[in-house]
Scaffold this motif. Structure first.
Motif, PDB file in Angstrom:
ATOM      1  N   UNK A   1      32.909  -5.945  -0.307  1.00  0.00           N
ATOM      2  CA  UNK A   1      32.904  -6.998  -1.322  1.00  0.00           C
ATOM      3  C   UNK A   1      34.321  -7.501  -1.564  1.00  0.00           C
ATOM      4  N   UNK A   2      34.475  -8.822  -1.647  1.00  0.00           N
ATOM      5  CA  UNK A   2      35.745  -9.395  -2.039  1.00  0.00           C
ATOM      6  C   UNK A   2      35.862  -9.391  -3.561  1.00  0.00           C
ATOM      7  N   UNK A   3      37.047  -9.023  -4.057  1.00  0.00           N
ATOM      8  CA  UNK A   3      37.282  -9.005  -5.496  1.00  0.00           C
ATOM      9  C   UNK A   3      38.601  -9.704  -5.796  1.00  0.00           C
ATOM     10  N   UNK A   4      38.608 -10.510  -6.833  1.00  0.00           N
ATOM     11  CA  UNK A   4      39.833 -11.164  -7.277  1.00  0.00           C
ATOM     12  C   UNK A   4      40.522 -10.277  -8.298  1.00  0.00           C
ATOM     13  N   UNK A   5      41.842 -10.112  -8.153  1.00  0.00           N
ATOM     14  CA  UNK A   5      42.643  -9.259  -9.028  1.00  0.00           C
ATOM     15  C   UNK A   5      43.710 -10.108  -9.698  1.00  0.00           C
ATOM     16  N   UNK A   6      43.792 -10.039 -11.021  1.00  0.00           N
ATOM     17  CA  UNK A   6      44.833 -10.792 -11.738  1.00  0.00           C
ATOM     18  C   UNK A   6      45.755  -9.843 -12.483  1.00  0.00           C
ATOM     19  N   UNK A   7      46.969 -10.321 -12.730  1.00  0.00           N
ATOM     20  CA  UNK A   7      47.965  -9.568 -13.470  1.00  0.00           C
ATOM     21  C   UNK A   7      49.278 -10.327 -13.425  1.00  0.00           C
ATOM     22  N   UNK A   8      50.346  -9.645 -13.787  1.00  0.00           N
ATOM     23  CA  UNK A   8      51.671 -10.283 -13.800  1.00  0.00           C
ATOM     24  C   UNK A   8      52.306 -10.058 -12.425  1.00  0.00           C
ATOM     25  N   UNK A   9      51.711 -10.687 -11.414  1.00  0.00           N
ATOM     26  CA  UNK A   9      52.104 -10.425 -10.039  1.00  0.00           C
ATOM     27  C   UNK A   9      52.835 -11.628  -9.439  1.00  0.00           C
ATOM     28  N   UNK A  10      53.791 -11.319  -8.553  1.00  0.00           N
ATOM     29  CA  UNK A  10      54.571 -12.371  -7.911  1.00  0.00           C
ATOM     30  C   UNK A  10      55.756 -12.845  -8.726  1.00  0.00           C
ATOM     31  N   UNK A  11      56.141 -12.057  -9.748  1.00  0.00           N
ATOM     32  CA  UNK A  11      57.274 -12.425 -10.599  1.00  0.00           C
ATOM     33  C   UNK A  11      58.523 -11.589 -10.308  1.00  0.00           C
ATOM     34  N   UNK A  12      58.449 -10.691  -9.351  1.00  0.00           N
ATOM     35  CA  UNK A  12      59.604  -9.861  -9.034  1.00  0.00           C
ATOM     36  C   UNK A  12      59.809  -8.685  -9.964  1.00  0.00           C
ATOM     37  N   UNK A  13      58.771  -8.328 -10.739  1.00  0.00           N
ATOM     38  CA  UNK A  13      58.867  -7.175 -11.636  1.00  0.00           C
ATOM     39  C   UNK A  13      58.404  -5.934 -10.869  1.00  0.00           C
ATOM     40  N   UNK A  14      59.330  -5.016 -10.599  1.00  0.00           N
ATOM     41  CA  UNK A  14      59.013  -3.854  -9.774  1.00  0.00           C
ATOM     42  C   UNK A  14      57.875  -3.029 -10.366  1.00  0.00           C
ATOM     43  N   UNK A  16      55.236  -3.957 -12.247  1.00  0.00           N
ATOM     44  CA  UNK A  16      53.932  -4.561 -12.019  1.00  0.00           C
ATOM     45  C   UNK A  16      53.538  -4.494 -10.552  1.00  0.00           C
ATOM     46  N   UNK A  17      54.497  -4.629  -9.659  1.00  0.00           N
ATOM     47  CA  UNK A  17      54.182  -4.543  -8.230  1.00  0.00           C
ATOM     48  C   UNK A  17      53.828  -3.102  -7.835  1.00  0.00           C
ATOM     49  N   UNK A  18      54.446  -2.115  -8.487  1.00  0.00           N
ATOM     50  CA  UNK A  18      54.081  -0.720  -8.228  1.00  0.00           C
ATOM     51  C   UNK A  18      52.651  -0.458  -8.684  1.00  0.00           C
ATOM     52  N   UNK A  47      54.571  -8.466   0.685  1.00  0.00           N
ATOM     53  CA  UNK A  47      54.854  -7.157   0.113  1.00  0.00           C
ATOM     54  C   UNK A  47      53.671  -6.205   0.240  1.00  0.00           C
ATOM     55  N   UNK A  48      52.462  -6.711   0.000  1.00  0.00           N
ATOM     56  CA  UNK A  48      51.304  -5.829  -0.106  1.00  0.00           C
ATOM     57  C   UNK A  48      50.323  -5.929   1.066  1.00  0.00           C
ATOM     58  N   UNK A  49      50.505  -6.940   1.913  1.00  0.00           N
ATOM     59  CA  UNK A  49      49.619  -7.070   3.060  1.00  0.00           C
ATOM     60  C   UNK A  49      48.204  -7.475   2.714  1.00  0.00           C
ATOM     61  N   UNK A  50      48.019  -8.235   1.638  1.00  0.00           N
ATOM     62  CA  UNK A  50      46.690  -8.702   1.243  1.00  0.00           C
ATOM     63  C   UNK A  50      46.711 -10.210   1.065  1.00  0.00           C
ATOM     64  N   UNK A  51      45.529 -10.803   0.999  1.00  0.00           N
ATOM     65  CA  UNK A  51      45.438 -12.233   0.737  1.00  0.00           C
ATOM     66  C   UNK A  51      45.777 -12.493  -0.725  1.00  0.00           C
ATOM     67  N   UNK A  52      46.414 -13.631  -0.973  1.00  0.00           N
ATOM     68  CA  UNK A  52      46.793 -13.998  -2.338  1.00  0.00           C
ATOM     69  C   UNK A  52      46.640 -15.497  -2.517  1.00  0.00           C
TER      70      UNK A  52
END
Length: 333
Positions: A1-14, A16-18, A47-52
Motif C-alpha cells: 500500500x502507498x501511504x502519504x507521510x507529512x511532517x516538517x520535512x525538507x527544511x534541513x532540520x536534522x 525531523x529528518x532523523x 537523503x531518504x531514497x523515497x518518492x516525495x
C-alpha cells in the motif's frame, strides 16, 4: 500500500529528518510504500531514497495515489510558534479525510495550544487513531476527549556507528529563539574551556541555529562550530563524543542512540517528556549555571535497559501503525 507521510520535512532540520528516517525504515520493513510531503522533494528523495512531493503543490497528487495518510511525527500540532503551521497540518487531515483516505496521527508531541488551537485540534482528531510520544501530549488530548496511544520517537530505532577508542569532545547544541538557554551554554563553554576541555558548537538546524553557534564561538575564542548536514553525519559525530549538552530534542535522542552521556536544556514539554522517559537530567530556564556545570561533569549515558525499553516502544508503535493502516488500530502491547 502507498501511504502519504507529512511532517516538517525538507527544511534541513536534522532532528525531523532523523525521525523521518526511522519512520520510513519501519514502514518499508512492514510492506508499505511511503510518499513524503516535503518543502524540498528532491532533497528528501536524495537523503531518504523515497518518492516525495511538494508539501503544498503535491498534496492532491500524493493523496490520490495513496491508500492512507500519516500525520507525523514531531511537534506539529501546536500554535505557540505559528497558528498558520497548525492550520496547515489540520488542513492536511481534513483534506485526506474528505478524499476518503485512512488517516492516522502518529508519533507527535501535541501542544502548547491556545484555547482556539485546543478547539481545532479536538475537532480534527475526533475519531482518528492517534499515537503520541510523551505522556503530557496524551493527557492534553484526553482533556479534549481524544484517546491516544503512547509510543517512542522513531529516531530511537536508528543505528549509531561503533565509537572510537577515545571520546573526549563535548558537543553543545543551542536552539534559536531561546537566548536564556544559549546564555547557559555560554557559561558552560567558558567553564569547560578554562578546564582545557575540547568543545564544539553544533547547529542541528543550520538555517536557524547558526547565530546561536556563533554567539557560543565568540564567547570562547577559538571554539569551533559546525553545521550538521544530516542525521547520518550527526550519528557519526555523536558516536565520537564524550558528552552532549543539547537544547534540541533530537540531540538528546541521538545521544541516547549513540550511548553518549547527555544533558538537556528544556525549551518545550516534549523535551521534559523524553528526559522523564529516558531518565536523563535537564534544566528549565532560568538555568542554574553551577548546577548545569555539575550535571555535565556527572552525566551518564541512558541506561541500557531504559534504552532497550524505549526502542521496544518505538518498534511496537510501528506495529500499531501498520495495523492501523490496514484497518485494525489495536492497542500497542
Amino acid at each position: 500500500m502507498k501511504v502519504t507521510v507529512s511532517g516538517f520535512y525538507g527544511f534541513g532540520n536534522v532532528g525531523d529528518e532523523a525521525l523521518l528516517a526511522g519512520l520510513l525504515n519501519g514502514l518499508q520493513a512492514r510492506g508499505f510504500e511511503p510518499v513524503v510531503l516535503s518543502r524540498d522533494p528532491s532533497a528528501t528523495t536524495k537523503l531518504h531514497g523515497v518518492r516525495a512531493r511538494h508539501r503544498f503543490g503535491g498534496v492532491a497528487a500524493a493523496l490520490l495515489e495513496s491508500g492512507a495518510f500519516i500525520s507525523g511525527g514531531g511537534g506539529l500540532l501546536q500554535d505557540r510558534t505559528s497558528a498558520r503551521s497548525l492550520d496547515y497540518y489540520l488542513w492536511l487531515l481534513r483534506t485526506a479525510r474528505a478524499l476518503g483516505k485512512r488517516v492516522i496521527v502518529y508519533g507527535q508531541s501535541v501542544g502548547p495550544l491556545s484555547p482556539e488551537g485546543r478547539r481545532k485540534v479536538g475537532k480534527a482528531l475526533d475519531g482518528l487513531p492517534v499515537a503520541v510520544r510523551d505522556r503530557s501530549s496524551r493527557e492534553l488530548l484526553a482533556s479534549l476527549g481524544v484517546a491516544a496511544e503512547l509510543v517512542a520517537d522513531t529516531a530511537l530505532l536508528l543505528e549509531a556507528p561503533p565509537p572510537p577508542p577515545t571520546r573526549d569532545r563535548i558537543l553543545l547544541l543551542p536552539r534559536s529563539g531561546h537566548p536564556e538557554l544559549t546564555g547557559a551554554l555560554v557559561a558552560l563553554a567558558r567553564h569547560l574551556a578554562a578546564a582545557g576541555r575540547q568543545i564544539e558548537a553544533v547547529a542541528f538546524h543550520p538555517d536557524e541555529d547558526e547565530r546561536e553557534c556563533r554567539a557560543l564561538a565568540e564567547s570562547v575564542p577559538g571554539l569551533p562550530f559546525r553545521r550538521v548536514g544530516d542525521h547520518r553525519e550527526a550519528l557519526r559525530l555523536f558516536a565520537g563524543a564524550g558528552l552532549v549538552v543539547s537544547a534540541r530534542l533530537h540531540g538528546l535522542i541521538l545521544a541516547a542512540v549513540s550511548r553518549t552521556p547527555a544533558v538537556g536544556l528544556v525549551y518545550d514539554p516534549k523535551v521534559a517528556g523524553f528526559l522523564a522517559e529516558s531518565g536523563g537530567s535537564g534544566f528549565e530556564p532560568p538555568v542554574d549555571e553551577q548546577a548545569l556545570i555539575e550535571a555535565a561533569r556527572r552525566a551518564m549515558p541512558v541506561a541500557s535497559e531504559r534504552l532497550k525499553e524505549l526502542r521496544s516502544s518505538a518498534g511496537n508503535g510501528l506495529d500499531w501503525l501498520a495495523r492501523s493502516l490496514r484497518g485494525n488500530p489495536a492497542a500497542v502491547r
